[in-house]
Scaffold this active site. Structure first.
Site, PDB file in Angstrom:
ATOM      1  N   ARG A 244       1.167  -1.444   0.241  1.00  0.00           N
ATOM      2  CA  ARG A 244       0.133   0.445  -0.224  1.00  0.00           C
ATOM      3  C   ARG A 244       0.837   0.896   0.206  1.00  0.00           C
ATOM      4  O   ARG A 244       2.065   1.325   0.649  1.00  0.00           O
ATOM      5  CB  ARG A 244      -1.020  -0.085   1.622  1.00  0.00           C
ATOM      6  CG  ARG A 244      -2.285  -1.062   1.118  1.00  0.00           C
ATOM      7  CD  ARG A 244      -3.193  -0.310   0.278  1.00  0.00           C
ATOM      8  NE  ARG A 244      -4.665  -0.929  -0.430  1.00  0.00           N
ATOM      9  CZ  ARG A 244      -4.942  -1.402  -1.049  1.00  0.00           C
ATOM     10  NH1 ARG A 244      -3.750  -1.700  -1.966  1.00  0.00           N
ATOM     11  NH2 ARG A 244      -5.959  -2.466  -1.040  1.00  0.00           N
ATOM     12  N   GLU A 273      -1.949   7.899  -4.988  1.00  0.00           N
ATOM     13  CA  GLU A 273      -1.840   7.507  -5.863  1.00  0.00           C
ATOM     14  C   GLU A 273      -4.555   8.182  -5.746  1.00  0.00           C
ATOM     15  O   GLU A 273      -4.339   8.381  -5.073  1.00  0.00           O
ATOM     16  CB  GLU A 273      -2.491   5.701  -5.837  1.00  0.00           C
ATOM     17  CG  GLU A 273      -1.927   5.022  -5.987  1.00  0.00           C
ATOM     18  CD  GLU A 273      -2.201   3.467  -5.576  1.00  0.00           C
ATOM     19  OE1 GLU A 273      -3.130   3.196  -6.515  1.00  0.00           O
ATOM     20  OE2 GLU A 273      -1.202   3.023  -4.871  1.00  0.00           O
ATOM     21  N   HIS A 291      -0.166  -0.027  -9.659  1.00  0.00           N
ATOM     22  CA  HIS A 291      -1.046  -0.892  -8.809  1.00  0.00           C
ATOM     23  C   HIS A 291      -1.805  -1.495  -9.252  1.00  0.00           C
ATOM     24  O   HIS A 291      -2.489  -1.753  -9.477  1.00  0.00           O
ATOM     25  CB  HIS A 291      -2.421   0.181  -7.834  1.00  0.00           C
ATOM     26  CG  HIS A 291      -2.430  -0.026  -6.847  1.00  0.00           C
ATOM     27  ND1 HIS A 291      -2.481   0.146  -5.554  1.00  0.00           N
ATOM     28  CD2 HIS A 291      -2.528  -1.573  -6.623  1.00  0.00           C
ATOM     29  CE1 HIS A 291      -3.593  -0.430  -5.047  1.00  0.00           C
ATOM     30  NE2 HIS A 291      -3.215  -1.257  -5.249  1.00  0.00           N
TER      31      HIS A 291
END
Ligand code: NAD
Length: 318
Positions: A244, A273, A291
């Site tokens: 993450r 993000e 991702h």
């Protein structure tokens, strides 16, 4: 009953749901129009991946919603406890993508040790005029076999990464807040299998010994890796974050790369993000993916089928 898969769902998931009599809508509705859309279309199940959020306001404003489903693992985009308090079912697919994320870690690792991330940037620009110079720049590659891989977070994905590492001849060590040891079985195509009992160590010990560190912890309040942790890592080591954004301090990461402390980094997840810091995007020592850890056909098939099974169990059999 109607299902809105706002961030998409695999065809296998659609087929399984339609066969059970559900209507599946794969329109991507903008976040600010989502509440109205769910109410107007009488949606019972909202499925999301990481793009769509399901917060308190949506949960309060959509009383007919019965299930919120996350295709994937992390549920940081859903107010899970609040939804459950309000009587909604919240489901996810924790195991479906582990293998795919683990393989992406090795894509970054194998790419990193042979400078592929940088060679792929420079070959199109200078490959025809500076071939010999580039050949020299990328001459000091290393092999993964025989090196030490440190896995931080030894849950589902961490253990899948360990299997691949063991399979390619690496020494695998691990740290975990809660898991003390795990049996990790490396299965071969012909039915042979070798099982390793890996006892976890302190994070500091893992960071000190590892040639490559890979992170597989959930999102948390504080950084897991920042300057103090980079400082104890081996000189010339590397780090992969496919867990993450926010788990690694990205400013400290850039400093560690620029000082030569780290040889390279592989990032699939970013703090900001979907607009990662340009200092990361422009850094020639970082292997970058947007991702895509779970973005394989196999993982998406498993995710779709797992969601369909859970939805059927709750709404038809429950
Ligand atoms: N890149 C992608 O596309 C992608 C896809 C799926 C999952 N993920 C992420 O991968 C991560 C791991 O997923 P998983 O399925 O393996 O989860 P998991 O719950 O099975 O394992 C996580 C492990 O981390 C440990 N942990 C938590 N905090 C820690 C800390 N500070 N230090 C050491 N260990 C700690 C936990 O005890 C647990 O064993 C999650 O953050 C998830 O969001 C990323």
């Amino acid at each position: 009953m109607k299902i809105l898969a706002n961030d998409g769902i695999s065809q296998s998931g659609i087929d399984a749901l339609e066969a059970a009599g559900f209507e599946v809508n794969t329109t991507t509705v903008a976040q600010e129009q989502l509440i109205n859309y769910i109410n107007d279309k009488a949606i019972s199940v909202l499925l999301v991946r990481s793009a769509t959020t399901a917060r308190k306001d949506l949960i309060d404003a959509c009383p007919n919603l019965k299930i919120i489903g996350r295709g994937g693992v992390g549920m940081d985009n859903i107010d899970v406890d609040y939804a459950k308090q309000k009587g909604l079912h919240v489901i996810n697919t924790p195991a479906a993508s582990s293998q795919s994320v683990a393989e992406l870690v090795f894509a970054h690792l194998y790419g990193g040790v042979r400078f592929l991330h940088d060679a792929n940037r420079n070959m199109p620009l200078d490959g025809d005029t500076q071939f010999k110079k580039l050949k020299k720049n990328y001459a000091k590659g290393v092999e993964l076999r025989g090196k030490t891989l440190g896995v931080i977070g030894f849950g589902r994905i961490g253990q899948e990464v360990a299997k691949i590492g063991l399979g390619v001849g690496m020494k695998v060590i691990a740290a975990d807040k809660f898991i003390e040891a795990a049996y990790v079985s490396v299965d071969f195509f012909d039915g042979q299998s070798v099982t390793f009992n890996i006892k976890t160590e302190t994070m500091e010990d893992v960071l000190k010994q590892s040639d490559f560190v890979t992170l597989h912890v959930p999102a948390q309040k504080d950084y897991v890796i920042a300057k103090p942790e980079f400082d104890v890592m081996k000189d010339g080591s590397a780090i992969i974050n496919a867990a993450r954004g926010g788990v690694v301090n990205e400013v400290d990461l850039v400093s560690a790369l620029e000082s030569g402390k780290l040889a390279f980094a592989g990032l699939d997840t970013f703090q900001n993000e979907p607009t990662p810091a340009v200092q990361l995007l422009m850094n020639g020592r970082i292997s970058l993916t947007p991702h895509i850890g779970a973005a394989t056909n196999e993982a998406q098939d498993r995710i779709g089928i797992e969601l369909a099974t859970q939805i059927k169990n709750i709404l038809l059999n429950g």
